[in-house]
Enzyme design. Structure first.
Site, PDB file in Angstrom:
ATOM      1  N   CYS A 159     -10.774   0.569  46.832  1.00 33.55           N
ATOM      2  CA  CYS A 159     -12.125   0.448  47.377  1.00 33.55           C
ATOM      3  C   CYS A 159     -12.458   1.719  48.160  1.00 33.55           C
ATOM      4  CB  CYS A 159     -12.184  -0.769  48.297  1.00 33.55           C
ATOM      5  SG  CYS A 159     -13.713  -0.856  49.255  1.00 33.55           S
TER       6      CYS A 159
ATOM      7  N   HIS B 237     -26.207 -13.004  38.064  1.00 37.26           N
ATOM      8  CA  HIS B 237     -24.804 -13.101  37.639  1.00 37.26           C
ATOM      9  C   HIS B 237     -24.048 -11.790  37.803  1.00 37.26           C
ATOM     10  CE1 HIS B 237     -25.671 -16.889  34.948  1.00 37.26           C
ATOM     11  NE2 HIS B 237     -25.726 -17.135  36.231  1.00 37.26           N
TER      12      HIS B 237
ATOM     13  N   GLY C 219     -35.024 -16.027  26.115  1.00 37.43           N
ATOM     14  CA  GLY C 219     -33.721 -15.731  25.529  1.00 37.43           C
ATOM     15  C   GLY C 219     -32.544 -16.329  26.268  1.00 37.43           C
TER      16      GLY C 219
ATOM     17  N   ASP D 168     -26.175  -6.629  31.994  1.00 35.73           N
ATOM     18  CA  ASP D 168     -26.522  -5.276  31.524  1.00 35.73           C
ATOM     19  C   ASP D 168     -27.627  -4.711  32.418  1.00 35.73           C
ATOM     20  OD1 ASP D 168     -29.259  -5.793  30.471  1.00 35.73           O
ATOM     21  OD2 ASP D 168     -28.248  -6.987  28.926  1.00 35.73           O
TER      22      ASP D 168
ATOM     23  N   ALA E 220     -37.171 -11.889  20.467  1.00 36.28           N
ATOM     24  CA  ALA E 220     -37.771 -11.465  21.738  1.00 36.28           C
ATOM     25  C   ALA E 220     -38.616 -10.201  21.565  1.00 36.28           C
ATOM     26  CB  ALA E 220     -36.660 -11.223  22.764  1.00 36.28           C
TER      27      ALA E 220
HETATM   28  N1  APR Z   1     -34.698 -13.201  20.698  1.00 35.95           N
HETATM   29  C1  APR Z   1     -34.878 -14.276  21.532  1.00 35.95           C
HETATM   30  N2  APR Z   1     -33.921 -15.183  21.788  1.00 35.95           N
HETATM   31  C2  APR Z   1     -32.715 -14.995  21.198  1.00 35.95           C
HETATM   32  C3  APR Z   1     -32.456 -13.903  20.331  1.00 35.95           C
HETATM   33  C4  APR Z   1     -33.516 -12.974  20.094  1.00 35.95           C
HETATM   34  N3  APR Z   1     -33.381 -11.921  19.296  1.00 35.95           N
HETATM   35  N4  APR Z   1     -31.172 -14.013  19.900  1.00 35.95           N
HETATM   36  C5  APR Z   1     -30.664 -15.116  20.466  1.00 35.95           C
HETATM   37  N5  APR Z   1     -31.592 -15.716  21.241  1.00 35.95           N
HETATM   38  C6  APR Z   1     -31.460 -16.931  22.070  1.00 35.95           C
HETATM   39  C7  APR Z   1     -30.550 -18.004  21.478  1.00 35.95           C
HETATM   40  O1  APR Z   1     -31.284 -18.851  20.621  1.00 35.95           O
HETATM   41  C8  APR Z   1     -30.072 -18.729  22.732  1.00 35.95           C
HETATM   42  O2  APR Z   1     -30.954 -19.786  23.094  1.00 35.95           O
HETATM   43  O3  APR Z   1     -30.858 -16.542  23.278  1.00 35.95           O
HETATM   44  C9  APR Z   1     -30.126 -17.646  23.823  1.00 35.95           C
HETATM   45  C10 APR Z   1     -28.780 -17.127  24.255  1.00 35.95           C
HETATM   46  O4  APR Z   1     -28.067 -18.145  24.888  1.00 35.95           O
HETATM   47  P1  APR Z   1     -26.617 -17.907  25.525  1.00 35.95           P
HETATM   48  O5  APR Z   1     -25.773 -17.167  24.558  1.00 35.95           O
HETATM   49  O6  APR Z   1     -26.145 -19.201  26.030  1.00 35.95           O
HETATM   50  O7  APR Z   1     -26.927 -16.883  26.728  1.00 35.95           O
HETATM   51  P2  APR Z   1     -27.450 -17.188  28.207  1.00 35.95           P
HETATM   52  O8  APR Z   1     -28.382 -18.357  28.215  1.00 35.95           O
HETATM   53  O9  APR Z   1     -27.939 -15.907  28.765  1.00 35.95           O
HETATM   54  O10 APR Z   1     -26.106 -17.589  28.925  1.00 35.95           O
HETATM   55  C11 APR Z   1     -26.145 -17.876  30.309  1.00 35.95           C
HETATM   56  O11 APR Z   1     -23.773 -18.004  30.367  1.00 35.95           O
HETATM   57  O12 APR Z   1     -21.633 -17.284  29.899  1.00 35.95           O
HETATM   58  C12 APR Z   1     -22.648 -17.238  30.778  1.00 35.95           C
HETATM   59  O13 APR Z   1     -22.812 -15.742  32.503  1.00 35.95           O
HETATM   60  C13 APR Z   1     -23.123 -15.865  31.150  1.00 35.95           C
HETATM   61  O14 APR Z   1     -25.311 -15.225  31.932  1.00 35.95           O
HETATM   62  C14 APR Z   1     -24.618 -15.935  30.926  1.00 35.95           C
HETATM   63  C15 APR Z   1     -24.893 -17.415  30.985  1.00 35.95           C
END
Ligand code: APR
Length: 229
Positions: free
Chosen positions: A133, A106, A172, A91, A216
């Site tokens: 393109c 990413h 997060g 985003d 967060a």
């Molecule tokens: N505030 C803080 N942390 C939060 C909140 C919030 N409101 N809501 C959820 N979380 C935390 C969760 O506890 C979790 O540890 O955010 C984390 C989200 O983890 P994932 O869903 O695994 O996301 P992310 O770590 O960004 O994933 C990494 O995986 O699929 C791929 O490419 C995609 O960039 C992504 C990568």
């Protein structure tokens, strides 16, 4: 070189209404990542993948940065040249909050990529398989997203920043996807203070000297206020 490197993940945008991946209602509980987030999935069913990212782009266009994004932008404004955000998020909420020094490792929903010549351009709100393109005219266009099995962007710059930083904060992110997940441990090995800000303990916890748990939108502004004294 930036003194503070901040790795962000889907959790920082959760309160803006953008879903995370691995939480109980996360995107990967509803979609098969092999079908929508791999080069092989795109080769099998490009329409499905294009629709998936069109939907995510629409969500993103309808979302606003939250207090956590704004707090990080304030931190950078207060400490010019000292803050780098490395985000796994596709985003554009860090940019819209005002952060300038941002690496999207990413990729970016708002960018389109030509598989034939690697040209990038601003993605239209809705991408179509028939899009060509603007540079080479080839119809092999795709969302500018790093899929599983592809190499994240700017890894050299990220590695240099992680090696040189004094403070490394992970916000997060579940710490389950490499190479991003290994950056905290690398920073710690290089002597940085590691901070974890997350809703709950994650894979990053064990390498972090400082841990703050909560949404967060609360823990990030508090942490920034502490840093700025
Ligand atoms: N505030 C803080 N942390 C939060 C909140 C919030 N409101 N809501 C959820 N979380 C935390 C969760 O506890 C979790 O540890 O955010 C984390 C989200 O983890 P994932 O869903 O695994 O996301 P992310 O770590 O960004 O994933 C990494 O995986 O699929 C791929 O490419 C995609 O960039 C992504 C990568």
């Amino acid at each position: 070189m930036s003194r503070i490197v901040i790795l962000t993940g889907a959790g920082i945008s959760a309160e803006s209404g953008l879903g995370t991946f691995r939480d109980k209602d996360g995107l990967w509980t509803k979609y098969d990542l092999n079908e929508v987030a791999t080069p092989e999935g795109f080769a099998r069913n490009p329409q499905l993948v294009t629709d998936f990212y069109n939907a995510r782009r629409a969500n993103c266009l309808g979302a606003e940065p939250n207090a956590a994004h704004y707090a990080l932008a304030r931190l950078e404004a207060a400490l010019p040249g000292e803050v780098l955000i490395v985000t796994q998020n596709v985003d554009d909420l860090h940019h819209r909050a005002g952060s300038k020094n941002v690496i999207q490792m990413h990729g970016a929903l708002m960018s389109a990529l030509c598989s034939a010549c690697d040209h990038r351009w601003p993605a239209p709100a809705v991408m179509h398989l028939t899009d060509t393109c603007p540079a080479c005219g080839h119809p092999r266009t795709r969302p500018d997203i790093v899929w599983f099995g592809e190499i994240p962007y700017h890894m050299e710059a990220i590695a240099e920043a992680v090696e040189a930083c004094e403070i490394f904060a992970a916000i997060g992110t579940s710490g389950q996807v490499y190479p991003a997940a290994g950056l905290a441990a690398e920073a710690r090995r290089n002597g940085a203070d590691c901070v974890e800000l997350n809703l709950e303990p994650s894979e990053i916890s064990r390498v972090s000297q400082t841990r703050r748990y909560g949404p967060a939108s609360e823990v990030v502004p508090d942490w920034v206020a502490t840093l700025l004294g």
